[in-house]
Write a protein that holds these residues in place. Structure first.
Motif, PDB file in Angstrom:
ATOM      1  N   ASP A  13      18.930   6.227   4.325  1.00  0.00           N
ATOM      2  CA  ASP A  13      17.933   5.222   4.711  1.00  0.00           C
ATOM      3  C   ASP A  13      18.632   3.874   4.887  1.00  0.00           C
ATOM      4  O   ASP A  13      18.848   3.150   3.927  1.00  0.00           O
ATOM      5  N   PHE A  30       1.936   4.916   1.405  1.00  0.00           N
ATOM      6  CA  PHE A  30       1.927   5.710   2.629  1.00  0.00           C
ATOM      7  C   PHE A  30       1.124   6.993   2.358  1.00  0.00           C
ATOM      8  O   PHE A  30       0.959   7.377   1.192  1.00  0.00           O
ATOM      9  N   GLY A  44      11.356   9.342   6.990  1.00  0.00           N
ATOM     10  CA  GLY A  44      10.999   7.925   6.816  1.00  0.00           C
ATOM     11  C   GLY A  44       9.562   7.690   6.407  1.00  0.00           C
ATOM     12  O   GLY A  44       9.045   6.582   6.556  1.00  0.00           O
ATOM     13  N   SER A  45       8.889   8.742   5.891  1.00  0.00           N
ATOM     14  CA  SER A  45       7.480   8.559   5.539  1.00  0.00           C
ATOM     15  C   SER A  45       7.277   8.252   4.055  1.00  0.00           C
ATOM     16  O   SER A  45       6.155   8.272   3.566  1.00  0.00           O
ATOM     17  N   GLY A  46       8.365   8.023   3.322  1.00  0.00           N
ATOM     18  CA  GLY A  46       8.259   7.574   1.933  1.00  0.00           C
ATOM     19  C   GLY A  46       8.171   8.691   0.911  1.00  0.00           C
ATOM     20  O   GLY A  46       7.548   8.529  -0.142  1.00  0.00           O
ATOM     21  N   LYS A  47       8.841   9.799   1.168  1.00  0.00           N
ATOM     22  CA  LYS A  47       8.781  10.934   0.229  1.00  0.00           C
ATOM     23  C   LYS A  47       9.480  10.596  -1.092  1.00  0.00           C
ATOM     24  O   LYS A  47       9.088  11.096  -2.139  1.00  0.00           O
ATOM     25  N   THR A  48      10.489   9.727  -1.037  1.00  0.00           N
ATOM     26  CA  THR A  48      11.241   9.420  -2.268  1.00  0.00           C
ATOM     27  C   THR A  48      10.319   8.817  -3.327  1.00  0.00           C
ATOM     28  O   THR A  48      10.303   9.260  -4.479  1.00  0.00           O
ATOM     29  N   ARG A  51      16.851   8.996  11.459  1.00  0.00           N
ATOM     30  CA  ARG A  51      17.504   7.822  10.829  1.00  0.00           C
ATOM     31  C   ARG A  51      16.979   6.534  11.432  1.00  0.00           C
ATOM     32  O   ARG A  51      17.292   5.442  10.954  1.00  0.00           O
ATOM     33  N   SER A  71       0.840  -1.207   0.000  1.00  0.00           N
ATOM     34  CA  SER A  71       0.000   0.000   0.000  1.00  0.00           C
ATOM     35  C   SER A  71       0.870   1.249   0.000  1.00  0.00           C
ATOM     36  O   SER A  71       2.071   1.181   0.286  1.00  0.00           O
ATOM     37  N   GLN A 101       2.444   9.513  -0.126  1.00  0.00           N
ATOM     38  CA  GLN A 101       2.440   8.997  -1.506  1.00  0.00           C
ATOM     39  C   GLN A 101       1.019   9.042  -2.074  1.00  0.00           C
ATOM     40  O   GLN A 101       0.813   9.441  -3.220  1.00  0.00           O
ATOM     41  N   ARG A 132      11.938   4.445  10.942  1.00  0.00           N
ATOM     42  CA  ARG A 132      11.511   4.761   9.578  1.00  0.00           C
ATOM     43  C   ARG A 132      10.438   3.790   9.099  1.00  0.00           C
ATOM     44  O   ARG A 132      10.387   2.658   9.542  1.00  0.00           O
ATOM     45  N   ALA A 133       9.631   4.262   8.192  1.00  0.00           N
ATOM     46  CA  ALA A 133       8.595   3.450   7.552  1.00  0.00           C
ATOM     47  C   ALA A 133       7.726   2.715   8.571  1.00  0.00           C
ATOM     48  O   ALA A 133       7.369   1.558   8.394  1.00  0.00           O
ATOM     49  N   GLN A 189      18.259   0.381   6.676  1.00  0.00           N
ATOM     50  CA  GLN A 189      17.251  -0.421   7.376  1.00  0.00           C
ATOM     51  C   GLN A 189      17.857  -1.021   8.643  1.00  0.00           C
ATOM     52  O   GLN A 189      19.010  -1.418   8.642  1.00  0.00           O
TER      53      GLN A 189
HETATM   54  N1  LIG Z   1       4.523   2.382   0.653  1.00  0.00           N
HETATM   55  C1  LIG Z   1       5.530   1.901   1.350  1.00  0.00           C
HETATM   56  N2  LIG Z   1       5.392   0.750   2.047  1.00  0.00           N
HETATM   57  C2  LIG Z   1       6.429   0.267   2.769  1.00  0.00           C
HETATM   58  N3  LIG Z   1       7.629   0.840   2.838  1.00  0.00           N
HETATM   59  C3  LIG Z   1       7.830   1.981   2.163  1.00  0.00           C
HETATM   60  C4  LIG Z   1       6.797   2.567   1.382  1.00  0.00           C
HETATM   61  N4  LIG Z   1       7.273   3.684   0.832  1.00  0.00           N
HETATM   62  C5  LIG Z   1       8.543   3.824   1.247  1.00  0.00           C
HETATM   63  N5  LIG Z   1       8.881   2.798   2.044  1.00  0.00           N
HETATM   64  C6  LIG Z   1      10.174   2.611   2.715  1.00  0.00           C
HETATM   65  O1  LIG Z   1      10.276   3.612   3.725  1.00  0.00           O
HETATM   66  C7  LIG Z   1      11.637   3.945   3.924  1.00  0.00           C
HETATM   67  C8  LIG Z   1      11.761   5.437   4.004  1.00  0.00           C
HETATM   68  O2  LIG Z   1      11.429   6.009   2.769  1.00  0.00           O
HETATM   69  P1  LIG Z   1      12.124   7.346   2.257  1.00  0.00           P
HETATM   70  O3  LIG Z   1      13.602   7.209   2.289  1.00  0.00           O
HETATM   71  O4  LIG Z   1      11.497   7.698   0.988  1.00  0.00           O
HETATM   72  O5  LIG Z   1      11.690   8.347   3.390  1.00  0.00           O
HETATM   73  P2  LIG Z   1      11.772   9.927   3.397  1.00  0.00           P
HETATM   74  O6  LIG Z   1      10.431  10.413   3.733  1.00  0.00           O
HETATM   75  O7  LIG Z   1      12.399  10.389   2.142  1.00  0.00           O
HETATM   76  O8  LIG Z   1      12.737  10.170   4.633  1.00  0.00           O
HETATM   77  P3  LIG Z   1      13.791  11.327   4.878  1.00  0.00           P
HETATM   78  O9  LIG Z   1      13.016  12.557   5.196  1.00  0.00           O
HETATM   79  O10 LIG Z   1      14.570  10.857   6.047  1.00  0.00           O
HETATM   80  O11 LIG Z   1      14.603  11.460   3.646  1.00  0.00           O
HETATM   81  C9  LIG Z   1      12.418   3.334   2.787  1.00  0.00           C
HETATM   82  O12 LIG Z   1      13.130   2.229   3.272  1.00  0.00           O
HETATM   83  C10 LIG Z   1      11.354   2.887   1.804  1.00  0.00           C
HETATM   84  O13 LIG Z   1      11.718   1.718   1.124  1.00  0.00           O
END
Ligand SMILES: Nc1ncnc2c1ncn2[C@@H]1O[C@H](COP(=O)(O)OP(=O)(O)OP(=O)(O)O)[C@@H](O)[C@H]1O
Length: 652
Positions: A556, A209, A246-250, A581, A207, A212, A584-585, A558
């Motif tokens: 990131d 986040f 760690g909320s999945g912005k990438t 750090r 799913s 996203q 996350r997730a 794990q």
């Molecule tokens: N939909 C999802 N379901 C499960 N895991 C996810 C999902 N989207 C992202 N992740 C995982 O969550 C982790 C954090 O994602 P990401 O690096 O994008 O966070 P971020 O919001 O960019 O954090 P930061 O602000 O620290 O850069 C990664 O390991 C990624 O694989």
């Protein structure tokens, strides 16, 4: 149309909560002034000639208006003279005009300026000893009726400046901060390409986040017009996204960018992602590689980890009739990007569709490197008329008119991401955003009077993160780190210091102590060595990574369950990224900050102001540290020797 209303303090009339109210008051004030001017004019006209002459030569004294019940402010001309002398430190005359100007009412009050050419007390040739007269309450009678007194800031509390945010910042689109709630199953966003959905599932994701689920559909919709401007000739809105670490912005930008570019026919640089560090750029390029795998799209990484010529080979290829572009998506650090704009023949950004700025607040801070103007100049560079693509001219966003839509336009859309995105309009204005839209997990929408200050942004933290602080002495700090690492026995611990020297010494000390696999990560080492260290840390071959803030943002890894701030961070923003750090997730994590007694109050207040949940106090009883001391003393002796040897080597 102005994108931002930058509020500067325009006087108490305009400092009201609502703009309309301020405008109303300003109008009322204007009317009052005008009616007074009319009254004066009438009086002058109706007065006998000698009285008029007197009035023009020397203005009549007008009694000062005083609010009923209010006593004169100390130091004001209405206050008893003794008191005023005390307020000015007895330096009534030496202070001259400035001294007098400082006393008095706040800006915008009804007081008259003492400084006017017609006023003898203020003339440059004022005789010594004339000060007492000049300071009499009657001095106000010498000033023109329309002038306002400047100064008076010392004597009264200045009214608080109430800047207000533009609506897009004050009322953002809300994004859930908890990545374990309100998840959207992958099949529930049918607009995402089926191949990409498959890829997401193959990566173990079931799913989206919240960030996203909010950003992907918006971006896909704005790209529905392909590489040209959207319906009605409107340029797509720029997006700003602020969501916790760690909320999945990438993936929130990777998925829509990849999908939008899937329809391209000719390879051109259409997406540019700019990040602050090499390691972060490498991490993001890996994610792009995963989702562009088995598509014709190509990703190039330009960070300076390889030589310039090697990077050039991945960007362009020389052909008989010019250059061929080899990359659709370029992931870059700002310095190296500018190098390629300057030095790589055939490297063009003229077809750029997406400019992604990750860790945008940090990138705004590094704007002094002026990488953005260079990028924008390259993006809006005019095509040669002979170029077959010259038809697709691009211009900076402006009002849509029949004339502006005659030629197909390639829009540029800027996408800003950060966990601590600045809400300071003046800073954001440097990015020249076009009708921006903000997605934020921060506070509930703030009114237009919301404070446009960074620290007032109230940062949001991952739900699974526990914050603690450990009060300790300077000498006991390394012992506290060893205690935390040895007692928790967690496989990956990230420990932050404020300088590379501190990182190096702590690393040497822990290594000399033994029993913990430790490494250091800082600019002491080259990018190749740093990459190796990070990989070993990911693999679990290093238990304790002592690092500067080089790994504080975006990295990131794990399985990091514990973050230790050996040195307390100086800014709340740095704290947010360091502790981010872990946890996350949606996972759990703990953060410990070691604090000296003198730091406690200031640091805890800084975090409370920034919206950090209350830090738990974690005392480490001295009897728990006692058993470590003999080995620690030995390690200290060893450290001294090593440092001396290193200094000798350096000199040699
Ligand atoms: N939909 C999802 N379901 C499960 N895991 C996810 C999902 N989207 C992202 N992740 C995982 O969550 C982790 C954090 O994602 P990401 O690096 O994008 O966070 P971020 O919001 O960019 O954090 P930061 O602000 O620290 O850069 C990664 O390991 C990624 O694989």
């Amino acid at each position: 149309m102005a994108l931002f209303h930058v509020a500067r303090y325009p006087g108490p009339e305009a400092a009201g909560p609502a703009e309309s109210e301020a405008g109303g008051r300003a109008r009322a004030l204007l009317e009052r002034l005008q009616s007074r001017a009319r009254e004066r004019q009438q009086r002058r006209e109706s007065a006998p000639p000698e009285a008029t002459a007197e009035a023009t030569g020397k203005r009549r004294r007008r009694p000062r208006r005083r609010r009923p019940g209010s006593s004169p402010a100390p130091g004001s001309p209405d206050a008893p003279r003794k008191k005023r002398q005390k307020a000015t430190g007895g330096d009534a005359d030496a202070g001259g005009r400035r001294g007098r100007a400082r006393e008095g009412a706040p800006p915008g009050s009804d007081r008259r300026v003492a400084s006017t050419p017609s006023c003898p007390a203020e003339s440059g040739d004022k005789a010594p000893g004339a000060s007492s007269e000049a300071e009499s309450p009657d001095e106000s009678a010498c000033s023109p009726g329309h002038a306002l007194l400047l100064g008076g800031f010392e004597m009264r509390k200045a009214p608080k400046v109430q800047p207000f945010l533009p609506t897009w910042l004050a009322r953002p689109s809300r994004v859930g901060k908890n990545v374990t709630e309100h998840l959207v199953p992958i099949q529930d966003l049918p607009e995402v390409h089926p191949e990409l959905q498959k890829k997401l599932r193959a990566q173990g994701l079931s799913s989206y986040f919240p960030v996203q689920a909010a950003v992907i559909p918006t971006l896909l919709e704005s790209a529905a017009g392909g590489f040209l401007v959207g319906r009605g000739g409107f340029q797509p809105q720029d997006l700003c996204v602020s969501a916790p670490t760690g909320s999945g912005k990438t993936l929130a930008f990777v998925i829509p960018v990849v999908q939008a570019l899937l329809q391209r026919v000719v390879c051109r640089v259409r997406a540019l992602v700019v990040l602050p560090t090499k390691e972060l750029a490498q991490q993001v390029s890996k994610v792009f590689q995963v989702y562009t795998d088995a598509t014709p799209l190509r990703v190039a990484l330009v960070t300076g980890q390889r030589s310039l010529s090697r990077e050039q080979e991945s960007l362009v290829q020389r052909t008989a009739d010019g250059y061929r572009c080899l990359a659709d998506i370029v992931v870059a650090t700002p310095g190296r990007l500018v190098d390629h704009i300057d030095q790589t023949p055939g490297f063009s950004l003229q077809q750029l569709r997406f400019l992604v700025v990750d860790e945008a607040d940090r990138m705004v801070d590094s704007m002094h490197q002026s990488w953005l103007p260079r990028v924008m100049a390259a993006v809006f560079q005019r095509e040669e008329p002979s170029d077959p693509c010259a038809l697709f001219q691009r211009e900076l966003p402006r009002a849509v008119t029949a004339a502006s839509t005659w030629a197909p336009q390639v829009p540029l859309q800027k996408l800003l991401f950060s966990a601590t995105l600045t809400q300071n309009p003046e800073k954001l204005q440097q990015l020249s955003l076009h009708q921006p839209q903000l997605f934020s997990s921060g506070l509930e929408s703030r009114g237009p009077e919301g404070v446009a200050d960074d620290s007032a942004g109230k940062y949001v933290f991952p739900e699974g993160l526990l914050h603690h602080y450990v009060p300790c002495s300077l000498r006991a700090k390394p012992l506290a780190v060893l205690h935390l690492v040895l007692t928790t026995q967690l496989p990956r611990v990230l420990c932050f210091t404020n300088s590379r020297e501190n990182s190096h010494r702590l690393f040497l000390l822990v290594r000399a102590f033994g029993g913990v696999s430790v490494a250091e990560f800082s600019s002491r080492h080259g990018p190749g060595h740093r990459k190796k260290i990070l990989k070993q840390f990911e693999q679990g071959r290093i238990q304790l990574l002592v690092s500067t803030d080089a790994t504080a943002r975006g990295i990131d890894v794990q399985g990091v369950e514990l973050v230790v701030n050996y040195d307390a961070p100086q800014y709340a923003r740095t704290y947010v990224h360091r502790v981010g750090r872990t946890a996350r997730a949606g996972r759990a994590g703990q953060a410990f900050t070691l604090l000296l007694r003198v730091q406690e109050h200031k640091f805890l207040r800084m975090l409370a102001d920034a919206g950090v949940p209350e830090l738990g106090r974690h005392e480490i009883p001295s009897e728990l540290l006692q058993p470590l001391i003999p080995r620690y003393e030995e390690a200290l002796t060893q450290l001294e020797k090593t440092v001396r040897e290193e200094q000798k080597q350096k000199k040699a």
